[in-house]
Design a protein around this motif. Structure first.
Motif, PDB file in Angstrom:
ATOM      1  N   LYS A 450      32.729  50.373  45.523  1.00 54.45           N
ATOM      2  CA  LYS A 450      33.787  50.860  44.645  1.00 54.45           C
ATOM      3  C   LYS A 450      33.204  51.853  43.643  1.00 54.45           C
ATOM      4  CE  LYS A 450      36.747  47.931  46.431  1.00 54.45           C
ATOM      5  NZ  LYS A 450      37.852  48.381  47.319  1.00 54.45           N
ATOM      6  N   GLN A 458      42.396  47.376  40.210  1.00 55.71           N
ATOM      7  CA  GLN A 458      43.191  47.301  41.429  1.00 55.71           C
ATOM      8  C   GLN A 458      44.019  46.026  41.366  1.00 55.71           C
ATOM      9  OE1 GLN A 458      40.908  47.682  45.038  1.00 55.71           O
ATOM     10  NE2 GLN A 458      42.535  46.822  46.327  1.00 55.71           N
ATOM     11  N   SER A 460      46.429  43.546  43.739  1.00 60.07           N
ATOM     12  CA  SER A 460      46.961  43.174  45.051  1.00 60.07           C
ATOM     13  C   SER A 460      48.270  42.422  44.824  1.00 60.07           C
ATOM     14  CB  SER A 460      45.965  42.281  45.797  1.00 60.07           C
ATOM     15  OG  SER A 460      44.746  42.950  46.004  1.00 60.07           O
ATOM     16  N   THR A 489      48.937  48.558  53.403  1.00 65.54           N
ATOM     17  CA  THR A 489      48.207  48.501  54.665  1.00 65.54           C
ATOM     18  C   THR A 489      48.875  47.524  55.624  1.00 65.54           C
ATOM     19  OG1 THR A 489      46.740  46.796  53.774  1.00 65.54           O
ATOM     20  CG2 THR A 489      45.998  49.068  53.577  1.00 65.54           C
ATOM     21  N   THR A 506      47.511  52.907  56.853  1.00 67.39           N
ATOM     22  CA  THR A 506      47.735  52.936  55.419  1.00 67.39           C
ATOM     23  C   THR A 506      48.986  53.740  55.134  1.00 67.39           C
ATOM     24  OG1 THR A 506      45.361  52.815  54.988  1.00 67.39           O
ATOM     25  CG2 THR A 506      46.756  53.591  53.198  1.00 67.39           C
ATOM     26  N   VAL A 516      42.859  59.143  49.844  1.00 65.51           N
ATOM     27  CA  VAL A 516      42.114  58.542  50.952  1.00 65.51           C
ATOM     28  C   VAL A 516      41.483  59.600  51.833  1.00 65.51           C
ATOM     29  CG1 VAL A 516      42.265  56.990  52.950  1.00 65.51           C
ATOM     30  CG2 VAL A 516      43.667  56.550  50.933  1.00 65.51           C
ATOM     31  N   SER A 584      36.865  57.860  48.826  1.00 66.62           N
ATOM     32  CA  SER A 584      38.198  57.311  49.066  1.00 66.62           C
ATOM     33  C   SER A 584      38.433  56.068  48.215  1.00 66.62           C
ATOM     34  CB  SER A 584      38.348  56.957  50.547  1.00 66.62           C
ATOM     35  OG  SER A 584      39.507  56.180  50.763  1.00 66.62           O
ATOM     36  N   GLN A 586      39.973  53.590  49.282  1.00 67.51           N
ATOM     37  CA  GLN A 586      39.774  52.492  50.211  1.00 67.51           C
ATOM     38  C   GLN A 586      38.333  52.491  50.705  1.00 67.51           C
ATOM     39  OE1 GLN A 586      42.839  53.227  53.191  1.00 67.51           O
ATOM     40  NE2 GLN A 586      44.056  51.538  52.364  1.00 67.51           N
ATOM     41  N   SER A 587      37.784  51.309  50.906  1.00 66.83           N
ATOM     42  CA  SER A 587      36.424  51.191  51.434  1.00 66.83           C
ATOM     43  C   SER A 587      36.461  51.365  52.952  1.00 66.83           C
ATOM     44  CB  SER A 587      35.822  49.830  51.082  1.00 66.83           C
ATOM     45  OG  SER A 587      35.780  49.652  49.688  1.00 66.83           O
ATOM     46  N   PRO A 589      37.710  53.654  55.175  1.00 63.73           N
ATOM     47  CA  PRO A 589      39.047  53.795  55.767  1.00 63.73           C
ATOM     48  C   PRO A 589      38.973  54.261  57.221  1.00 63.73           C
ATOM     49  CG  PRO A 589      38.557  55.672  54.367  1.00 63.73           C
ATOM     50  CD  PRO A 589      37.410  54.709  54.209  1.00 63.73           C
ATOM     51  N   GLN A 610      48.833  47.468  47.555  1.00 67.32           N
ATOM     52  CA  GLN A 610      47.760  47.555  46.567  1.00 67.32           C
ATOM     53  C   GLN A 610      48.083  48.672  45.597  1.00 67.32           C
ATOM     54  OE1 GLN A 610      44.953  45.591  46.810  1.00 67.32           O
ATOM     55  NE2 GLN A 610      45.516  44.645  48.766  1.00 67.32           N
TER      56      GLN A 610
END
Length: 780
Positions: A450, A458, A460, A489, A506, A516, A584, A586-587, A589, A610
């Motif tokens: 991150k 973040q 969820s 997602t 996504t 992203v 991105s 997102q980790s 992606p 998210q």
């Protein structure tokens, strides 16, 4: 050895200690306080295993994580949702409970299930919620308090915990964790895999923290030694021999040590109660946790008096008590260096075979680790008297205060070294541990993937609250939030049930998808295939057919024989490729990027939403505002803060324990040094009064006392730095880690030791001024 003779002589010394008049009682009190401080810390250390055991017992009893995902609703089940949060860096453990029958299990510490809208809380959380500055927290936890959680459900007196009632919970994987349980607790606890390096570090921490305590106890039993030796000369006049005199002296020390055990026990009991209301680095305990191990407490009760007798007998070997006086003022023989070097060399020899051991070659030999570190630190106490004597013997002229201090050090360098020994040992151990912790920190720290520069928080969402678009709007309006981005997602499979291949996708508007990937152009209804260079080639080959234009896939494909949940989707005729951003949100992606109108309408119900937030650093409570908004938007949402790295919990706990222990040892060092300094001033009351009567200025005498402290402490810190660096380098080699020296940390450790001594010296100035009076020349 005649046991009866020993008993009689030791008993006579004990009687002299208690019947020696005012001087004897003052010496007894000073010795008892010095020994008592050390005993209190030793008893605290013997209680550490029980503290860890008690906390682990509570943690196991209230464990609410189940690996069984097939538990069916029954009369003995309960639905539980995890609603943990934090408040200004303090963790708050929160749970929502929904009993499903009359036999639903209760978590430890509560006697009944709270109704919907009600909660039971820990006493510390109740105090926090009732405080003036907790308005945001009350909005985040808006339940009515109807009871308290007992100690059996808490790991510490300051732990923040609540259990609230709920309705309509159901197990799901979005947002926070919601599970169905048949019982609380860990029925099959599996021991955590041991880490040899962490175990070695734990052993070193204990030795480093306890060694200064032992040094101070050894120094405390020798308080008032000069006056005591002059009193013993009178015994020679009435026929006692030198051995009997030594045994009587040992008896006096034994009396002080025994009284010190009592005083130490009282200090420990007071500290035990104080610990129940104290919090250090987020850790707290209950007084009942601080019950010493009976075996270890008995060992302390035997070892301290035995050490007092042994230390006194060894000290008396260098003193000749004759019927007409004490031969102490004659020029003593020079201290020999060779045998003092044997101690640290033996310690190095014990540790050297484990160099390069690391964590991959099994456990370290705990006896060699403890013995080697112990001998190296004992070597400091052996070398320091020689170093002080060698240096002060070469010091010469200067101001009057300097000459008074130097001459005093030349006459009694051993006494000066004893005062500094504890500080030197503590600093040497602290430097070694600082090097070790700094050197292995990278091994217990891993990258999270991150980037806090891209987003700071973040959230969820669980899907049980507001829709994702409405939630994003609420977050965007939250105080302290600069930007909010929503990404959802899901999974799409090549078959309706049990697909062999599936691809992730996504969903977001064009602005969100640009966080992203780098999109050439974007309009609602577009679909993009992510190009992620360097990603697993075999996996990319499997999912590539599912990303072709016009491909039929099923969103949220079902497992087994269950039907009806899957959603049919045909990809549009145009699917463009978009390269993934290295930074991105997102980790790692992969898969598809989809704008909302390109999906079937009913697909929104199966997506995991998210919200990524960028905060305004100028708003102090921005994170607290976000967490409160998250609780309002979706009670089962899970907000968390981004960080670039995270550390092993065991490593962090050990470092926290070291800090707490170091605070206790520094407090002991300061208190013991102050007692020792007062004892030294009391011994020299007549001398100080005589110098004042002959015209010596008070300022000169005060400076002389300061120099007498400064010279030995400077030498002690120098020796401690050398030994600490050598020990730290060796420990790093044992952990198979490159040797590096953080000079700022070394200087800070030495500075902390010097600061303690300076504070003690300043505190001893008022008593010094009171002693420098003509009344000090009176004698009885």
């Amino acid at each position: 050895m005649n046991v009866r003779q020993w008993s009689r002589d030791l008993g006579l010394g004990v009687r002299f200690a208690f019947t020696g008049g005012r001087e004897g009682w003052v010496r007894m009190v000073l010795t008892a306080v010095g020994v008592g401080l050390g005993v209190a810390l030793l008893l605290l250390t013997t209680a550490l295993p029980n503290i860890l055991t008690a906390r682990d017992r509570v943690e196991d009893a209230r464990q609410d994580f189940s690996a069984d995902y097939t538990v069916a609703k029954a009369d003995d089940t309960v639905l539980l949702a995890v609603t943990d949060t934090s408040w200004h860096g303090k963790d708050i453990r929160g749970r929502l409970l929904e009993p499903e029958g009359a036999k639903s299990p209760l978590p430890p510490g509560i006697g009944h299930f709270p109704a919907k809208g009600e909660m039971v809380v820990s006493p510390a959380l109740k105090r926090l919620l009732e405080s003036d500055g907790a308005k945001l927290l009350r909005e985040r936890i808006p339940y009515r308090i109807t009871g308290n959680i007992d100690d059996s459900g808490l790991i510490g007196s300051h732990e923040l915990v609540y259990y609230a009632g709920a309705e309509g919970l159901s197990p799901h994987s979005g947002g926070t964790r919601v599970e169905r349980l048949k019982a609380f607790g860990n029925p099959n606890p599996t021991p955590e895999k041991t880490d040899p390096v962490l175990i070695m570090m734990t052993l070193v921490v204990f030795v480093v923290l306890l060694m200064p305590v032992a040094v101070f106890i050894a120094a405390a039993v020798r308080f008032g030694g000069e006056r005591r030796d002059r009193r013993l000369a009178a015994l020679r006049l009435v026929g006692s021999d030198s051995r009997m005199t030594r045994r009587i002296a040992a008896g006096e020390a034994l009396a002080g040590a025994l009284l010190g055990l009592v005083v130490g026990t009282v200090f420990f009991l007071i500290g035990r109660q104080v610990a129940g209301s104290a919090e250090v680095m987020g850790e707290s305990f209950f007084p009942s946790y601080l019950d010493p191990s009976p075996t270890l407490a008995a060992l302390v009760a035997v070892a301290v008096p035995a050490a007092a007798v042994l230390v006194t007998l060894l000290a008396m070997r260098g003193v000749v008590v004759e019927p007409l006086g004490v031969v102490r003022t004659a020029k003593p023989s020079r201290r020999r260096l060779w045998w003092r070097l044997l101690l640290p060399l033996a310690g190095l020899a014990m540790l050297y075979p484990m160099v390069g051991h690391g964590r991959d070659n099994g456990a370290f030999n705990e006896y060699l680790v403890v013995g080697g570190v112990l001998l190296l630190l004992v070597g400091v106490t052996a070398l320091l008297p020689w170093l002080v004597e060698a240096v002060v013997g070469r010091l010469g002229g200067g101001s009057v205060s300097w000459q008074l201090a130097v001459r005093r050090l030349q006459l009694s360098s051993g006494t000066a070294a004893r005062m500094v020994n504890g500080i030197a040992v503590a600093v040497a151990g602290a430097i070694a541990l600082q090097m070790l912790f700094a050197g292995v920190e990278s091994q217990y720290t891993k990258e999270t993937g991150k980037d806090p520069g891209r987003a700071q928080m973040q959230v969820s969402l669980s899907g049980s609250g507001l829709p994702a678009a409405a939630a994003r709007t609420r977050f965007a309006r939250t105080e302290g939030v600069r930007t909010s981005v929503t990404l959802s997602t899901g999974q799409a499979g090549g078959e309706r049930r049990d697909p062999e291949r599936s691809v992730g996708f996504t969903v977001g508007d064009c602005a969100a998808l640009r966080e992203v990937a780098r999109l050439p152009s974007c309009h609602d209804g577009d679909v993009f295939a992510l190009d992620t260079p360097g990603y697993d080639a075999e996996y990319m080959a499997q999912i590539r057919p599912l990303m072709r234009p016009g491909t039929r896939v099923w969103i949220d494909p079902t497992e087994g024989e269950v039907r009806g949940r899957e959603i049919h989707w045909t990809l549009p005729a145009t699917v463009r490729t978009a390269p993934a951003r290295k930074d991105s949100l997102q980790s790692d992606p992969t898969g598809l990027l989809v704008t909302p109108s390109a999906l079937p309408a009913k697909a929104a119900s199966v997506l995991h939403d998210q919200v990524f937030l960028r905060l305004d650093d100028s708003v102090p409570d921005a994170e607290e505002y976000v967490r409160t908004t998250a609780a309002r938007v979706d009670a089962l949402s899970y907000p968390w803060t981004w960080s670039a790295t995270e550390q092993s919990n065991r490593y962090t706990s050990l470092r926290t324990g070291l800090f707490i222990g170091a605070v206790c040892v520094l407090a002991l060092i300061g208190a013991s040094l102050l007692v020792s300094q007062l004892e030294q001033l009391r011994e020299r009351r007549k001398l100080l009064s005589s110098l004042l009567a002959f015209g010596t200025r008070r300022r000169t005498l005060g400076l002389s006392v300061l120099w007498q402290t400064a010279v030995p402490i400077a030498l002690g810190l120098l020796l401690a730095s050398v030994v600490g660096l050598a020990l730290g380098a060796l420990l790093l080699k044992m952990a198979d880690t490159a040797v590096s020296i953080d000079w700022a940390s070394v200087l800070s450790m030495a500075g902390a030791g010097a600061a303690v001594v300076l504070a003690v010296t300043l505190l001893s100035m008022p008593p010094l001024i009171r002693l420098m009076r003509p009344e000090g020349l009176r004698t009885e």
